[in-house]
Design a protein around this motif. Structure first.
Motif, PDB file in Angstrom:
ATOM      1  N   GLU A  50      40.480  32.183  49.877  1.00 11.21           N
ATOM      2  CA  GLU A  50      40.807  32.859  51.133  1.00 11.21           C
ATOM      3  C   GLU A  50      42.268  32.671  51.531  1.00 11.21           C
ATOM      4  O   GLU A  50      42.803  33.438  52.330  1.00 11.21           O
TER       5      GLU A  50
ATOM      6  N   TRP B  20      45.806  35.269  49.582  1.00 13.06           N
ATOM      7  CA  TRP B  20      46.205  36.664  49.758  1.00 13.06           C
ATOM      8  C   TRP B  20      47.716  36.845  49.884  1.00 13.06           C
ATOM      9  O   TRP B  20      48.283  37.787  49.322  1.00 13.06           O
TER      10      TRP B  20
ATOM     11  N   TYR C  69      36.945  39.957  40.511  1.00 16.12           N
ATOM     12  CA  TYR C  69      36.930  39.624  41.928  1.00 16.12           C
ATOM     13  C   TYR C  69      38.049  40.382  42.649  1.00 16.12           C
ATOM     14  O   TYR C  69      38.942  40.958  42.037  1.00 16.12           O
ATOM     15  N   ALA C  70      37.978  40.388  43.984  1.00 14.02           N
ATOM     16  CA  ALA C  70      38.859  41.221  44.795  1.00 14.02           C
ATOM     17  C   ALA C  70      40.326  40.849  44.645  1.00 14.02           C
ATOM     18  O   ALA C  70      41.201  41.724  44.603  1.00 14.02           O
ATOM     19  N   ASP C  71      40.642  39.558  44.578  1.00 15.32           N
ATOM     20  CA  ASP C  71      42.052  39.167  44.489  1.00 15.32           C
ATOM     21  C   ASP C  71      42.685  39.646  43.182  1.00 15.32           C
ATOM     22  O   ASP C  71      43.812  40.138  43.165  1.00 15.32           O
TER      23      ASP C  71
ATOM     24  N   GLY D 259      32.824  41.879  49.438  1.00 10.31           N
ATOM     25  CA  GLY D 259      33.088  41.487  50.815  1.00 10.31           C
ATOM     26  C   GLY D 259      32.174  42.142  51.830  1.00 10.31           C
ATOM     27  O   GLY D 259      31.736  41.496  52.790  1.00 10.31           O
TER      28      GLY D 259
ATOM     29  N   ARG E 119      40.136  41.277  52.123  1.00 13.72           N
ATOM     30  CA  ARG E 119      39.349  41.344  50.892  1.00 13.72           C
ATOM     31  C   ARG E 119      38.697  42.715  50.745  1.00 13.72           C
ATOM     32  O   ARG E 119      38.745  43.324  49.665  1.00 13.72           O
TER      33      ARG E 119
ATOM     34  N   GLU F 121      39.213  45.560  47.906  1.00 14.71           N
ATOM     35  CA  GLU F 121      38.098  46.101  47.125  1.00 14.71           C
ATOM     36  C   GLU F 121      38.065  47.622  47.185  1.00 14.71           C
ATOM     37  O   GLU F 121      37.847  48.293  46.169  1.00 14.71           O
TER      38      GLU F 121
END
Length: 712
Positions: free
Chosen positions: A100, A103, A131-133, A157, A183, A187
């Motif tokens: 978290e 970002w 994954y989102a990152d 998310g 996030r 996405e």
């Protein structure tokens, strides 16, 4: 011209940024960031590297230098096989931080990764983000290189937000703790721009991806993960001969009873507290079986982060409330090498594996348990629906229904024939459907279309350079940045003229080329070496102002201006700007914030129509739509690569939202003081972004001193 060349054996780059990733002794369950995804990407990388059509696989993650974790995670390269390695790239602080908090550092990671990729003998054929990152990074790399992007979400998310709201958390608490808005936006952007999204189950598509604006089922491919059948297999000896049994001796009075096994991180969403309560409320379950909850590793619960600490504390309190001493084991330690033995120990006792999670994207532990001969009881929310549906080796339950959990466990424990049937079905069908060899072959078949052709941006500029090769550059926007204070502008122009041979001077503006040149002439600003105009959709090189045709071909990818015009034309508060402000790659509108939809709402509309584009609001009143591959920041990085100027030696100045991606990452950013700089307030915590006290050109001069720019 962008050439398309057919590739031979594949070079694949997998990107998984967070978590502790190494090729051995995975610290699964150590924290919320080191779980199934970590294991998945390592196993996927190994399986792909063994395929005959794969030349090379690189698994890219973040480099971590931290005394609190192993020095393994600080090694820049970890060789796993002759064609497989883990690459660790700097991004953000050296210390290990939770996902978290990553970002603000992802743009820097993307810059560093692209620099590393360009140092390789050739660019990869496929980028695959996890994954989102990593999706955020992957989209930017894909836009900058033209490489196809494959994405795997692992967990989403919007689904997490839905579950957290159901658990009673407010949106404010959720945002503060998890930064879910960033996030989810990442996405959405990834789903819009990825060439293919790999999911593990149909349920994942229908129940989770369906929540997104850019929901395109036709873009999604179901490829279930595999499991290592050499590691996970039924017991070959009695339970008492398995070494992990000794770990449970102090906790369990009767070790010969069947074991109900749960193995997960100590995370609220895994619902192991609900499982313990279901066991505590069923005397019959307590009579028939022991409960073993393997929830990561710990030394001192008091020193753990809030989430795991809360779960483990509650487990101890529930154990005490129901007086389950001697019936429940919560071992403090286990190694990754012991996991297979833990499954076999449970199977040897005639036990059951249970996954009671509130929702489970897939459930690798279910495959491992089934391959070890264990029947399953699992949540009806997510991937277990497909696994148990395919393998016919267990029962699905509502994870919030504690009597139903107990009933499912008793159904199997009290019926030896059912236990045997589920055990045999699992062994047979996991081997048939869920091997890594099967997964890798299906994966390569699915990506074949995207890997056959690759766009090659030239490594040299499309025009001849002058005799000087500046080691640094200054790029500035015009309106409300360079302009706004005549005396400050006069000082800046003097600085440019006196030091012109020491750096490359560039302009990056939303104006068209002719409009920009007229303004520069009016204010006696020297002709720039490079002019980025129309919000990064056009690049011109002095002295003849030769247009970069390669860039134009690159950004034309999936650009549909007429379709975009039809979608946007009916929106209130948007009025087309004069024809002179429009261009081939830029649709420009006046924006009335009193009646117009928000930028987020317009972006949602574009995503719902499956239109990849880059909408931008500048100075609160100018709204532009440009191709997804275009922006000031993307154009700047293209130029930096072409002219071989490190981003760390490029001073970038801006004053509005259109400048944001130019300022993010490894450039030396400066936000000048003007009445629009609140549009860039999110950059306040970003590395290498300086908020000047001086307005307009004074702020640029201030930043030159701040960074000691001429001595870099």
């Amino acid at each position: 011209m962008i050439e398309h060349t057919k590739t031979g054996p594949l070079y694949i780059v997998l990107i998984s940024i967070h978590g502790l990733i190494r090729g051995h002794d995975l610290e699964l369950g150590r924290d919320a960031d080191t779980g199934g995804q970590t294991k998945y990407v390592v196993e996927l990388a190994k399986a792909l590297a063994q395929q005959p059509d794969v030349e090379r696989v690189d698994l890219v993650t973040r480099r971590i230098i931290d005394s609190q974790v192993s020095t393994d995670y600080a090694e820049p390269i970890e060789l796993l096989a002759k064609n497989l390695q883990i690459i660790r790239i700097e991004g953000g602080p050296e210390a290990y931080i939770c996902k978290e908090e990553l970002w603000d550092h992802l743009d820097s990671f993307a810059d560093n990764l692209l620099s590393w990729l360009h140092r390789q003998p050739r660019l990869p054929d496929i980028l695959h983000s996890h994954y989102a990152d990593a999706g955020y990074v992957g989209v930017r790399l894909s836009h900058r290189t033209g490489l196809p992007l494959i994405h795997t979400g692992h967990s989403l998310g919007r689904d997490k937000c839905r579950q957290l709201l159901a658990n009673g958390l407010s949106m404010e608490d959720i945002e503060q703790r998890y930064h879910l808005s960033r996030r989810i936006d990442a996405e959405e952007d990834t789903l819009t721009n990825a060439d293919m999204v790999i999911t593990s189950t149909r349920n994942e598509i229908e129940e989770q991806y369906e929540l997104y604006d850019c929901y395109m089922p036709e873009k999604m491919a179901i490829i279930p993960p595999g499991t290592d059948l050499d590691m996970f297999h039924p017991p070959t000896c009695a339970g008492k001969d398995i070494s992990f049994a000794a770990t449970l001796e102090m906790s369990l009075h009767k070790q010969d009873k069947p074991m109900i096994l749960a193995l997960s991180r100590p995370d609220e969403r895994k619902n192991i507290i609900g499982l313990l309560e279901a066991y505590g409320e069923s005397p019959r379950l307590q009579q028939l079986a022991n409960l073993v909850i393997v929830a990561g590793n710990r030394e001192d619960i008091r020193e753990m982060s809030d989430g795991p600490q809360g779960v483990l504390t509650e487990l101890l309190l529930v154990t005490d409330y129901y007086d389950l001493y001697g019936l429940v084991a919560l071992p403090k330690h286990h190694s990754s090498d012991e996991v297979a033995d833990i499954y076999r120990l449970a199977a040897a006792t005639g036990g059951i594996f249970i996954n009671p999670a509130l929702t489970e994207p897939f459930g690798l532990t279910l495959l491992e348990a089934a391959a070890s001969g264990l029947p399953l009881v699992a949540t009806e929310n997510g991937g277990p629906v497909d696994i148990i549906g395919n393998c016919h080796n267990g029962l699905l339950v509502d994870p919030l229904d504690k009597p139903a959990i107990a009933k499912a466990l008793l159904t199997i424990l009290e019926n030896p024939k059912i236990w045997q049937k589920f055990s045999e079905n699992g062994l047979k069908n996991v081997a048939r459907l869920y091997s890594w060899e099967t997964h890798a072959q299906a994966y390569l078949q699915k990506i074949q279309t995207f890997s056959q052709y690759r766009e090659n941006l030239p490594k040299m500029p499309p025009v001849t350079k002058t005799g000087r090769y500046p080691a640094r550059a200054i790029f500035t926007s015009i309106d409300h940045t360079l302009l706004g204070d005549p005396k400050g502008l006069e000082q800046f122009v003097q600085f440019i003229r006196e030091n012109r041979k020491k750096f490359l001077f560039g302009i990056a503006t939303g104006r068209r080329m002719d409009s920009a040149l007229a303004v520069l002439k009016k204010h006696h600003i020297p002709m720039p070496d490079i002019l980025i105009s129309s919000l990064g959709t056009e690049i011109y090189y002095a002295p003849q102002l030769v247009a970069d045709i390669t860039w134009a071909h690159h950004i034309d990818h999936l650009w549909t201006p007429k379709v975009l015009q039809r979608i946007v034309s009916g929106l209130p508060g948007l009025t087309p700007q004069v024809k002179s402000e429009q261009s081939r790659f830029k649709l420009s509108y006046h924006y009335d914030s009193n009646i117009a939809p928000s930028i987020e709402e317009i972006l949602t509309l574009l995503r719902q129509h499956e239109l990849p584009a880059n909408p931008t609001l500048s100075f609160g009143q100018f709204f532009d739509i440009i191709p997804a591959r275009a922006s000031k920041g993307l154009a700047l990085r293209y130029i930096a690569r072409q002219w071989n100027i490190p981003l760390e030696r490029i001073l970038v100045t801006g004053g509005s939202g259109a400048d944001e991606d130019m300022l993010r990452g490894n450039t030396l950013g400066v936000v000048v003081a003007n009445r629009h700089r609140e549009e860039l307030s999110l950059l306040g915590d970003t590395e290498h972004v300086y908020f000047a006290e001086g307005p307009h050109a004074w702020g640029i001069l201030e930043a030159i001193k701040h960074y000691d720019f001429l001595n870099l």
